[in-house]
Scaffold this active site. Structure first.
Site, short mmCIF file in Angstrom:
data_model
loop_
_atom_site.label_atom_id
_atom_site.label_comp_id
_atom_site.label_asym_id
_atom_site.label_seq_id
_atom_site.Cartn_x
_atom_site.Cartn_y
_atom_site.Cartn_z
N ASP A 23 -99.29 -42.55 -50.99
CA ASP A 23 -100.24 -41.69 -51.71
C ASP A 23 -100.07 -40.26 -51.19
OD1 ASP A 23 -102.33 -40.64 -53.13
OD2 ASP A 23 -103.90 -41.81 -52.13
N GLU A 81 -104.25 -32.27 -53.22
CA GLU A 81 -104.86 -33.17 -54.20
C GLU A 81 -106.01 -33.95 -53.58
OE1 GLU A 81 -105.35 -37.05 -56.43
OE2 GLU A 81 -104.89 -36.67 -54.32
N ASP A 113 -99.02 -41.04 -59.61
CA ASP A 113 -99.73 -41.26 -58.36
C ASP A 113 -99.72 -42.76 -58.05
OD1 ASP A 113 -101.52 -40.88 -56.14
OD2 ASP A 113 -102.50 -39.24 -57.20
N HIS A 123 -104.91 -45.31 -48.63
CA HIS A 123 -105.86 -44.63 -47.75
C HIS A 123 -106.03 -45.39 -46.43
CE1 HIS A 123 -107.67 -41.30 -50.38
NE2 HIS A 123 -106.53 -41.70 -50.92
#
Length: 361
Positions: A182, A214, A237, A325
């Protein structure tokens, strides 16, 4: 690790590069290395987004393919008297995935290794073991014995902190693990689309873009789109892979290896219906697998692109990715390759008449 082919080498260099929002230079340099030979012109906007322009057979409509250069990470806020580093998150983190993880602090004097400190379970009460530690109470141990020694290492407030996870081809070689998927995978898609268009006539001008910041509000996409003024925009993405134990269909539909995800809705944008239909019709025509998904939260660079000037028809095309994440995420190489194939076939057909039809019908 076995010798990597060209694509895997590119993916390794992109993901091993360090770059949180506001400090994307390393990742930008890698993207420039791979995309510059494929472009007619390379520029950056004033925030640092990289813009690679490829002219087709017509001046035609401008097509923007945007992947963001930044990854989630942390920033040094202070150093205590014992040399422990306090930090804040940059981008979205969940406390459960942070403790005891290795990090790199990027200083003017070079990289400094560290680990987010944690208490051993032996000294925790049963109640404490059940509670996540608040981010505000965490610290990074860099092996310094004092504030002065930490500063001698080069650490200072504002320095970037990035997760550590070397690019890894897994035993199933279609499965690729790395930090920063990411969204270095989006940057890789932009590069590979330009590669596959290298000797192809396309009736438009294509912009492969690596955007900045972003993760803190789609900021680079806004400035890059303002510079380009695209007619059509694609945010490329990662998406949610909802194919692991404990994740229900209520939480997500995406599955690794089943094709790129066409995002109908997220918190930043409702997909442009005409463009969505054009892309899925093209996929059907070429037997390219894809899957639909929607996310109640989050968003991609499309959210900023579609609000540029008097509006830009835009669509988010994502790669289903596990454990985003966190320090280490996993995606499927076939999804990357099918996303590239789909976008290339779409671009081949996007002449001015087709774009007008998408916009006005």
């Amino acid at each position: 690790m076995a010798e990597l082919d060209h694509t895997l080498q590119m993916l390794k260099e992109l993901t091993d590069a360090n770059g949180i929002p506001g400090n994307e230079r390393e990742a930008r340099d890698v993207m420039r290395k791979f995309i510059e030979p494929l472009a007619d012109e390379i520029t950056t906007d004033n925030l640092g987004s990289l813009i690679a322009k490829k002219q087709g057979s017509q001046e035609g409509p401008k097509i923007m393919i945007a992947g963001h250069l930044d990854e989630i990470g942390f920033m040094v806020t202070s150093i205590d008297d014992k040399g422990f580093v306090k930090f804040q998150t940059v981008g979205g983190w969940w406390e459960q995935v942070m403790l005891a993880q290795r990090v790199t602090i990027m200083t003017r004097k070079g990289n400094v290794p560290g680990v987010i400190g944690s208490k051993p379970p032996h000294i925790l009460s049963p109640e404490a073991r059940k509670k996540p530690v608040d981010k505000k109470d965490m610290f990074i141990d860099i092996g310094a014995t004092s504030k002065e020694e930490a500063m001698e290492f080069g650490v200072r407030p504002g320095d970037s902190i990035v997760p550590v996870c070397e690019f890894t081809v897994m035993k199933n070689e279609k499965m690729l693990m790395a930090k920063a998927w990411d969204n270095r995978i989006g940057c890789a898609i932009a590069i590979e689309v330009l590669r596959q268009l290298k000797d192809v006539d396309h009736p438009n001008t294509v912009y492969g873009v690596g955007t900045v910041q972003e993760e803190v509000g789609l900021r680079g996409a806004r400035t890059a789109a303002h510079l380009i003024k695209p007619d059509i925009g694609f945010g490329v993405d990662v998406g949610i892979a909802a194919d692991t134990p404990g994740v229900s269909e209520k939480e997500g539909l995406g599955k690794m290896g089943k094709g790129p995800q066409i995002i109908m809705y997220d918190a930043s944008m409702v997909a442009h219906k005409g463009l969505r239909d054009f892309v899925t019709d093209t996929a059907d025509e070429h037997n390219i697998p894809y899957q639909f998904d929607a996310m109640a939260g989050g968003g991609t660079d499309s959210g900023a692109i579609h609000l540029t000037a008097n509006g830009v028809p835009a669509l988010s095309i994502t790669i289903a990715t596990r454990y985003i994440h966190t320090h280490a995420a996993i995606l499927h190489r076939d999804d990357f390759e099918n996303a590239v194939k789909l976008i290339v076939e779409v671009i081949k057909k996007l002449d001015q008449d087709t774009v007008n039809k998408i916009i006005f019908e």
